[in-house]
Design an enzyme around this catalytic site. Sequence first.
Site, PDB file in Angstrom:
ATOM      1  N   HIS A 132       0.397  24.124   5.942  1.00  0.00           N
ATOM      2  CA  HIS A 132       1.493  23.778   5.029  1.00  0.00           C
ATOM      3  C   HIS A 132       2.000  25.008   4.286  1.00  0.00           C
ATOM      4  O   HIS A 132       1.289  25.593   3.472  1.00  0.00           O
ATOM      5  CB  HIS A 132       0.994  22.703   4.035  1.00  0.00           C
ATOM      6  CG  HIS A 132       2.056  22.174   3.146  1.00  0.00           C
ATOM      7  ND1 HIS A 132       1.801  21.728   1.873  1.00  0.00           N
ATOM      8  CD2 HIS A 132       3.396  22.019   3.317  1.00  0.00           C
ATOM      9  CE1 HIS A 132       2.922  21.323   1.317  1.00  0.00           C
ATOM     10  NE2 HIS A 132       3.898  21.499   2.172  1.00  0.00           N
TER      11      HIS A 132
ATOM     12  N   ASN B 133       1.485  19.545  -3.681  1.00  0.00           N
ATOM     13  CA  ASN B 133       2.472  18.473  -3.874  1.00  0.00           C
ATOM     14  C   ASN B 133       1.925  17.318  -4.698  1.00  0.00           C
ATOM     15  O   ASN B 133       2.677  16.606  -5.349  1.00  0.00           O
ATOM     16  CB  ASN B 133       3.006  17.991  -2.523  1.00  0.00           C
ATOM     17  CG  ASN B 133       3.992  18.989  -1.941  1.00  0.00           C
ATOM     18  OD1 ASN B 133       4.555  19.810  -2.672  1.00  0.00           O
ATOM     19  ND2 ASN B 133       4.206  18.943  -0.641  1.00  0.00           N
TER      20      ASN B 133
ATOM     21  N   GLU C 158      -1.562  26.010   2.668  1.00  0.00           N
ATOM     22  CA  GLU C 158      -2.639  25.011   2.602  1.00  0.00           C
ATOM     23  C   GLU C 158      -3.067  24.701   4.034  1.00  0.00           C
ATOM     24  O   GLU C 158      -2.219  24.440   4.895  1.00  0.00           O
ATOM     25  CB  GLU C 158      -2.137  23.720   1.939  1.00  0.00           C
ATOM     26  CG  GLU C 158      -1.982  23.821   0.432  1.00  0.00           C
ATOM     27  CD  GLU C 158      -1.476  22.532  -0.215  1.00  0.00           C
ATOM     28  OE1 GLU C 158      -1.912  22.221  -1.328  1.00  0.00           O
ATOM     29  OE2 GLU C 158      -0.629  21.845   0.392  1.00  0.00           O
TER      30      GLU C 158
ATOM     31  N   SER D 212       4.413  17.781   4.498  1.00  0.00           N
ATOM     32  CA  SER D 212       4.221  18.021   3.065  1.00  0.00           C
ATOM     33  C   SER D 212       3.296  16.996   2.439  1.00  0.00           C
ATOM     34  O   SER D 212       2.801  17.210   1.338  1.00  0.00           O
ATOM     35  CB  SER D 212       5.567  18.039   2.345  1.00  0.00           C
ATOM     36  OG  SER D 212       6.316  16.910   2.688  1.00  0.00           O
TER      37      SER D 212
HETATM   38  N1  3HC Z   1      14.042  33.606   2.438  1.00  0.00           N
HETATM   39  C1  3HC Z   1      13.552  34.853   2.418  1.00  0.00           C
HETATM   40  N2  3HC Z   1      13.411  35.574   1.281  1.00  0.00           N
HETATM   41  C2  3HC Z   1      13.833  35.004   0.141  1.00  0.00           C
HETATM   42  C3  3HC Z   1      14.354  33.705   0.083  1.00  0.00           C
HETATM   43  C4  3HC Z   1      14.458  33.002   1.302  1.00  0.00           C
HETATM   44  N3  3HC Z   1      14.946  31.762   1.366  1.00  0.00           N
HETATM   45  N4  3HC Z   1      14.670  33.409  -1.202  1.00  0.00           N
HETATM   46  C5  3HC Z   1      14.341  34.499  -1.925  1.00  0.00           C
HETATM   47  N5  3HC Z   1      13.840  35.458  -1.121  1.00  0.00           N
HETATM   48  C6  3HC Z   1      13.336  36.779  -1.516  1.00  0.00           C
HETATM   49  C7  3HC Z   1      14.447  37.666  -1.988  1.00  0.00           C
HETATM   50  O1  3HC Z   1      15.037  38.373  -0.908  1.00  0.00           O
HETATM   51  C8  3HC Z   1      13.695  38.593  -2.916  1.00  0.00           C
HETATM   52  O2  3HC Z   1      13.027  39.590  -2.161  1.00  0.00           O
HETATM   53  P1  3HC Z   1      12.948  41.108  -2.687  1.00  0.00           P
HETATM   54  O3  3HC Z   1      12.220  41.044  -3.995  1.00  0.00           O
HETATM   55  O4  3HC Z   1      12.228  41.826  -1.623  1.00  0.00           O
HETATM   56  O5  3HC Z   1      14.377  41.470  -2.848  1.00  0.00           O
HETATM   57  C9  3HC Z   1      12.639  37.704  -3.555  1.00  0.00           C
HETATM   58  O6  3HC Z   1      12.492  36.586  -2.654  1.00  0.00           O
HETATM   59  C10 3HC Z   1      13.033  37.188  -4.893  1.00  0.00           C
HETATM   60  O7  3HC Z   1      14.257  36.503  -4.753  1.00  0.00           O
HETATM   61  P2  3HC Z   1      15.453  36.612  -5.771  1.00  0.00           P
HETATM   62  O8  3HC Z   1      15.410  37.949  -6.472  1.00  0.00           O
HETATM   63  O9  3HC Z   1      16.720  36.230  -5.093  1.00  0.00           O
HETATM   64  O10 3HC Z   1      15.241  35.429  -6.800  1.00  0.00           O
HETATM   65  P3  3HC Z   1      14.059  35.098  -7.753  1.00  0.00           P
HETATM   66  O11 3HC Z   1      13.317  36.290  -8.247  1.00  0.00           O
HETATM   67  O12 3HC Z   1      14.672  34.187  -8.717  1.00  0.00           O
HETATM   68  O13 3HC Z   1      13.023  34.280  -6.847  1.00  0.00           O
HETATM   69  C11 3HC Z   1      12.218  32.313  -5.808  1.00  0.00           C
HETATM   70  C12 3HC Z   1      13.442  33.198  -6.056  1.00  0.00           C
HETATM   71  C13 3HC Z   1      11.165  33.096  -5.004  1.00  0.00           C
HETATM   72  C14 3HC Z   1      12.710  31.128  -4.985  1.00  0.00           C
HETATM   73  C15 3HC Z   1      11.612  31.880  -7.198  1.00  0.00           C
HETATM   74  O14 3HC Z   1      12.614  31.288  -7.976  1.00  0.00           O
HETATM   75  C16 3HC Z   1      10.473  30.903  -7.059  1.00  0.00           C
HETATM   76  O15 3HC Z   1       9.340  31.271  -6.800  1.00  0.00           O
HETATM   77  N6  3HC Z   1      10.762  29.587  -7.260  1.00  0.00           N
HETATM   78  C17 3HC Z   1       9.768  28.529  -7.121  1.00  0.00           C
HETATM   79  C18 3HC Z   1       9.611  28.190  -5.665  1.00  0.00           C
HETATM   80  C19 3HC Z   1       8.565  27.118  -5.447  1.00  0.00           C
HETATM   81  O16 3HC Z   1       7.955  26.571  -6.343  1.00  0.00           O
HETATM   82  N7  3HC Z   1       8.379  26.801  -4.159  1.00  0.00           N
HETATM   83  C20 3HC Z   1       7.469  25.772  -3.757  1.00  0.00           C
HETATM   84  C21 3HC Z   1       8.227  24.503  -3.539  1.00  0.00           C
HETATM   85  S1  3HC Z   1       7.159  23.195  -3.021  1.00  0.00           S
HETATM   86  C22 3HC Z   1       7.139  23.319  -1.357  1.00  0.00           C
HETATM   87  O17 3HC Z   1       7.797  24.130  -0.739  1.00  0.00           O
HETATM   88  C23 3HC Z   1       6.257  22.362  -0.648  1.00  0.00           C
HETATM   89  C24 3HC Z   1       7.026  21.387   0.169  1.00  0.00           C
HETATM   90  O18 3HC Z   1       6.110  20.632   0.924  1.00  0.00           O
HETATM   91  C25 3HC Z   1       7.894  20.462  -0.689  1.00  0.00           C
END
Ligand code: 3HC
Length: 291
Positions: free
Chosen positions: A138, A188, A150, A119
Amino acid sequence: MKVGIIGAGTMGSGIAQTFAQCDAVETVYLCDIKQEFADGGKAKIQKGLDKRVAKGKMDQAAADKLIGKIQTGLNGICTDADLIVEAALEVMDIKKACFKDLQDNIVKNPDCIFASNTSSLSITEIGAGLAKPIIGMHFFNPAPVMKLVEVIAGINTPAETVEKVKDIAVQLGKTPVQVNEAAGFVVNRILVPMINEGIFVYSEGIADIEGIDTAMKLGCNHPMGPLELGDYIGLDIVLAIMDVLYKETGDSKYRACPLLRKMVRGKKLGCKTGIGFYDYSNGGKVPVDKK
Ligand code: 3HC
């Protein structure tokens, strides 16, 4: 294509699922330092697929096909992999040792690409001392859902490898963005200081936890507020990235909020330990300042 994923934690298992759902991938080797950890990663994927099948979002045959591509084991099963994506702990020495072992003792395919899902660590440093170049690939959490990959070239990464990895990302249904090596890359570098700032805002008493998250969700259309996102990523990961940004740049604007450090020391890491800015016990999500 056969793909080895090193590390079966949240990111590793999410990345394994992402590859397994791609038609061009025949086998995914999901590996960890203990068989039970690798099996745990696969079980997590199975649980998610079961939920999707139950909701009618996926048919059983597709779920069975996907899970059938995933083989679990120690890193030694990756002998004929075409691509390795390392998603082990964010510790430089662990990543270096892991690639050295893969290169010297395990991978027999001379064309295998070695990629790291780090990350924020330096791709050049991960690859230092190896005959094989390393590339950054990434993914973002949750990996099967988030569209971005990325792609980061270290100083020794050939342009041809960069193009190959960008192509693979497209085959996965992702959008690759090529990024020059720099601490935190693009996402990040911007996202994690924002989360850290959210923690400062809370610790200065400017608003309560829910208020800060609601403000950023409704004021900026972010899907999650900074504090719930910090819990979701893992506050230990957030702190590790802030520390890399600070160490690499020496710029005080990247100093970690003392409350973040205190919470990590106290093992309040967010979703993974059941408590961070929210308490997730009994399947709930209650802001800790409201308890
Ligand atoms: N695995 C697989 N699919 C998943 C999942 C997981 N862990 N979590 C959610 N999903 C799927 C659900 O099944 C759903 O699919 P569908 O529409 O086909 O049914 C879809 O994603 C939407 O999920 P939900 O309806 O349960 O919930 P939300 O609409 O609230 O979305 C979220 C959840 C996608 C996590 C949304 O809240 C989001 O985009 N959050 C921000 C996430 C973010 O910013 N991530 C980046 C973090 S930084 C990073 O990762 C970098 C690292 O280096 C730190």
